[in-house]
Design a protein around this motif. Structure first.
Motif, mmCIF file in Angstrom:
data_model
loop_
_atom_site.group_PDB
_atom_site.id
_atom_site.type_symbol
_atom_site.label_atom_id
_atom_site.label_comp_id
_atom_site.label_asym_id
_atom_site.label_seq_id
_atom_site.Cartn_x
_atom_site.Cartn_y
_atom_site.Cartn_z
ATOM 1 N N MET A 116 17.382 -4.695 -14.844
ATOM 2 C CA MET A 116 17.989 -4.795 -15.674
ATOM 3 C C MET A 116 19.198 -4.116 -15.449
ATOM 4 S SD MET A 116 17.611 -3.801 -19.671
ATOM 5 C CE MET A 116 16.365 -2.834 -20.001
ATOM 6 N N GLY A 117 20.013 -4.296 -15.521
ATOM 7 C CA GLY A 117 21.738 -4.400 -14.604
ATOM 8 C C GLY A 117 22.310 -2.886 -15.472
ATOM 9 N N GLU A 118 23.665 -2.434 -14.524
ATOM 10 C CA GLU A 118 23.998 -1.829 -15.489
ATOM 11 C C GLU A 118 24.806 -2.289 -16.760
ATOM 12 O OE1 GLU A 118 26.015 0.465 -12.456
ATOM 13 O OE2 GLU A 118 24.238 0.810 -11.460
ATOM 14 N N ARG A 119 25.184 -3.633 -16.721
ATOM 15 C CA ARG A 119 25.642 -4.196 -17.488
ATOM 16 C C ARG A 119 25.126 -4.284 -19.434
ATOM 17 N NH1 ARG A 119 30.480 -6.601 -16.449
ATOM 18 N NH2 ARG A 119 30.048 -8.512 -17.534
ATOM 19 N N GLY A 120 23.309 -3.975 -18.757
ATOM 20 C CA GLY A 120 22.869 -4.233 -20.176
ATOM 21 C C GLY A 120 22.569 -4.875 -19.716
ATOM 22 N N THR A 121 21.415 -6.271 -20.610
ATOM 23 C CA THR A 121 20.329 -7.522 -19.691
ATOM 24 C C THR A 121 21.849 -7.798 -18.924
ATOM 25 O OG1 THR A 121 19.210 -6.387 -21.616
ATOM 26 C CG2 THR A 121 18.547 -8.354 -20.019
ATOM 27 N N GLU A 122 20.910 -8.800 -18.279
ATOM 28 C CA GLU A 122 21.650 -9.682 -17.261
ATOM 29 C C GLU A 122 21.165 -10.837 -16.497
ATOM 30 O OE1 GLU A 122 26.563 -10.356 -15.056
ATOM 31 O OE2 GLU A 122 25.284 -8.827 -15.227
ATOM 32 N N ASP A 123 20.661 -11.411 -16.375
ATOM 33 C CA ASP A 123 19.465 -12.363 -15.449
ATOM 34 C C ASP A 123 20.403 -13.372 -15.053
ATOM 35 O OD1 ASP A 123 17.313 -11.149 -17.195
ATOM 36 O OD2 ASP A 123 17.766 -12.244 -18.441
ATOM 37 N N TRP A 124 19.991 -13.147 -14.097
ATOM 38 C CA TRP A 124 20.795 -13.761 -12.670
ATOM 39 C C TRP A 124 20.003 -15.608 -12.697
ATOM 40 C CZ3 TRP A 124 25.833 -14.498 -11.355
ATOM 41 C CH2 TRP A 124 26.634 -12.597 -11.864
ATOM 42 N N GLU A 125 20.829 -16.562 -12.500
ATOM 43 C CA GLU A 125 19.750 -18.160 -11.911
ATOM 44 C C GLU A 125 21.088 -18.659 -10.953
ATOM 45 O OE1 GLU A 125 20.732 -21.470 -15.388
ATOM 46 O OE2 GLU A 125 18.824 -19.754 -15.299
ATOM 47 N N PHE A 126 19.824 -19.533 -9.805
ATOM 48 C CA PHE A 126 20.746 -20.472 -9.147
ATOM 49 C C PHE A 126 21.362 -21.324 -10.250
ATOM 50 C CE2 PHE A 126 18.309 -18.035 -6.246
ATOM 51 C CZ PHE A 126 19.357 -18.076 -5.085
ATOM 52 N N ALA A 127 22.490 -21.901 -10.184
ATOM 53 C CA ALA A 127 23.310 -22.788 -10.836
ATOM 54 C C ALA A 127 22.949 -24.433 -10.437
ATOM 55 C CB ALA A 127 24.718 -22.814 -11.257
ATOM 56 N N ASP A 128 22.203 -24.579 -9.695
ATOM 57 C CA ASP A 128 21.449 -25.500 -9.084
ATOM 58 C C ASP A 128 20.169 -26.148 -9.516
ATOM 59 O OD1 ASP A 128 20.650 -24.946 -7.072
ATOM 60 O OD2 ASP A 128 20.160 -25.221 -5.444
ATOM 61 N N ASP A 129 19.349 -25.213 -9.748
ATOM 62 C CA ASP A 129 17.977 -25.652 -10.557
ATOM 63 C C ASP A 129 17.886 -24.703 -11.548
ATOM 64 O OD1 ASP A 129 17.222 -23.277 -8.751
ATOM 65 O OD2 ASP A 129 16.953 -24.861 -6.983
ATOM 66 N N GLY A 130 17.998 -23.945 -11.543
ATOM 67 C CA GLY A 130 17.950 -22.110 -12.511
ATOM 68 C C GLY A 130 16.686 -21.764 -12.619
#
Length: 126
Positions: free
Chosen positions: A1-15
């Motif tokens: 979990m990031g300091e901005r709250g729950t923020e998940d990251w993914e690669f745009a090309d394949d999710g």
């Protein structure tokens, strides 16, 4: 979990989930443009020439964003070979890019904490 709250990251090309090790692996493949999207609508771009990278964080579409900088780089030096997804190869001032390993460290901190590392020189372009 990031300091901005729950923020998940993914690669745009394949999710696939974006992690520092996955980004490092993609960057090892050579010059390229990598986009990551967050669950909060932010975008992170890492464009590499194999030695240096431009690391740009956008709050959303149309945002001029902010980026990692290297104030110790020679103000007159530029690096080329930053290959964009459309095949275009760009050049950037070295002060607006960072060494590749530093780019991975900055991106890893962003993915984990929602912000660049406190010790990372950073330029807000808004």
């Amino acid at each position: 979990m990031g300091e901005r709250g729950t923020e998940d990251w993914e690669f745009a090309d394949d999710g696939t989930a974006a992690t520092a090790s996955a980004l490092r692996g993609r960057l090892a493949g050579g010059p390229a443009e990598h986009w990551l999207h967050s669950s909060l609508g932010r975008r992170l771009a890492v464009v590499s020439n194999g030695e240096r990278a431009m690391v740009v964080l956008l709050d959303g579409p149309g945002d001029p964003g902010e980026h990692a900088t290297d104030p110790d780089a020679d103000a007159e030096e530029w690096s080329d070979g930053f290959v964009l997804a459309n095949g275009q190869a760009d050049s950037y001032p070295d002060q607006d890019t960072v060494p590749l390993e530093r780019a991975v460290a900055v991106a890893a901190h962003l993915l984990a904490h929602g912000a660049p590392p406190p010790d990372a020189p950073w330029s807000v372009d808004r």
